[in-house]
Design a protein around this motif. Sequence first.
Motif, PDB file in Angstrom:
ATOM      1  N   ASN A   1      -4.096   3.515  -6.333  1.00  0.00           N
ATOM      2  CA  ASN A   1      -4.870   2.396  -6.846  1.00  0.00           C
ATOM      3  C   ASN A   1      -4.131   1.780  -8.030  1.00  0.00           C
ATOM      4  OD1 ASN A   1      -7.015   1.544  -9.084  1.00  0.00           O
ATOM      5  ND2 ASN A   1      -7.896   1.127  -7.054  1.00  0.00           N
TER       6      ASN A   1
ATOM      7  N   ARG B   1      -5.702   2.403 -11.612  1.00  0.00           N
ATOM      8  CA  ARG B   1      -5.509   3.786 -12.061  1.00  0.00           C
ATOM      9  C   ARG B   1      -4.042   4.063 -12.364  1.00  0.00           C
ATOM     10  NH1 ARG B   1      -8.158   7.089  -7.401  1.00  0.00           N
ATOM     11  NH2 ARG B   1      -6.747   8.679  -8.261  1.00  0.00           N
TER      12      ARG B   1
ATOM     13  N   LYS C   1       0.841  -1.188   0.000  1.00  0.00           N
ATOM     14  CA  LYS C   1       0.000   0.000   0.000  1.00  0.00           C
ATOM     15  C   LYS C   1       0.883   1.248   0.000  1.00  0.00           C
ATOM     16  CE  LYS C   1      -3.490  -2.461   2.718  1.00  0.00           C
ATOM     17  NZ  LYS C   1      -4.139  -2.563   4.059  1.00  0.00           N
TER      18      LYS C   1
END
Length: 484
Positions: A459, A462, A392
């Motif tokens: 993301n 994206r 992340k």
Amino acid sequence: MENFYQILTIAGVLLYWLTLGAVAVRVVIKRRTIGVSFSWLLVIYFLPFIGIGAYLLFGELHLGKSRATRSKAMFRPYGQWFAKLYQHPQHQPHCQSHYGVSISQLCDSQLAIPSLSGNNLILQNTPEQILNSIIADIDAAKESIIMEFYIWHPGGKADNVAQALISAALRGVKIKLLLDAAGSRQFFKSKWPSQLRSHGIQVVGALAVSPLRMFFRRLDLRLHRKIVVIDNTIGYTGSMNLIDPRYFKQTQGVGQWIDVMVRITGPVVPIVSAVSAWDWEVETNQRELPQQPIDNPVLPSATSLVQVIPSGPGMPEEVIHQVLLQSLYEARRKIVITTPYFVPSENLLDALATAAHRGVDVNIIIPRKNDSTMVKWASRSFFGELLKAGVKIHQFNGGLLHTKSVMIDDEHCLIGTVNMDMRSLWLNFELTLAVDDIVFAAKLAQLQQQYIDNAEQLNLARWQNRALYKRFIEHVFYLFSPLL
């Protein structure tokens, strides 16, 4: 005459290719990581003359003959000073968590500096809190003040710190300031150096930059530590330079710098002071090792077990890199990293991706806007691989997040001056604390969560749809990322 110029041209071309070949051989035989060697080969072959000059100036870690000679002579006395710490009552390796044991054993082997328990650590995370705390401790100083920073920038509360030092000097407190000559150039151009020196304060610029010195020492080697030690009993280190963010780099469009410092009391403070004494001696040839930590009764609140980890020229190569890798390998549940400059080595990249693959919740928090264009694009070149592995990536919106921290399983942390880039890992003088303290870790974890709450998580879908020109720029800077 025509033949003469032809011979001269052939000789010049031959000399150039011989020089190019010699530098290329030098790059290879230094046996650095393949990525670093490959990047330098690209530079010297695709940027004729400029590449060779760049390698001669920046390609190898030249501390300078006098500094290197002094450093070698310092190993024994400083080694003896650190060795005595193993007999200190607060050297309690049996009290370490399994995270701390591996780091401590690594530092015992590489640095011969022990971890010590019985410390009290306070995490400070606003400029006002940090600077007011430093000023209050300066006002209470009785014997000595040592300050060492990469950047001291005049303006705002930074000037209040300077004024507090003058007041302390008038009380008879002995004060030494060691500031990086390049990072603190605005300070050295200001009125403050002469004013401080006129009151008996020693002000020294470390690693001075000049055209002449480029032939004897690597110019981009910098003193990146941030250290304050007062009366050998109170210490500070962390990510914050001696600046007031309201007066620092306000025209760069990145927002105010977001930092932390750790205020330390306990037996590790003299160790931090000894690290600063090393830097002072390397620069001035003056030895002033601090007194050993006193065996005082430990307060109930002083529970932190701390390993002090200096890195840089004169220290074992890659020590902080090895500590970072070992910390990532130990993670079982969660990793949270905050860094302003993210250009990891191949090994660190692999360790992060592997941790995510084995189910560890890996989080990297970086600023959305960066003051280094090269680092910004090089950093982005790693995002795709990490996102695919499940890492992340959070882009912080609240300013230039400058905090350097690594949290492992909400229990063990690294905090200090080290960025996750090649410059911090292999080049500059840095300082890190490895902290074994669940209470302190909880406070740092809470702060890291505040950063995440004020960030946007990338993301993968994206990210994969970003513009082609951006991918091209990222790939270009990726080739040179080992040199950033």
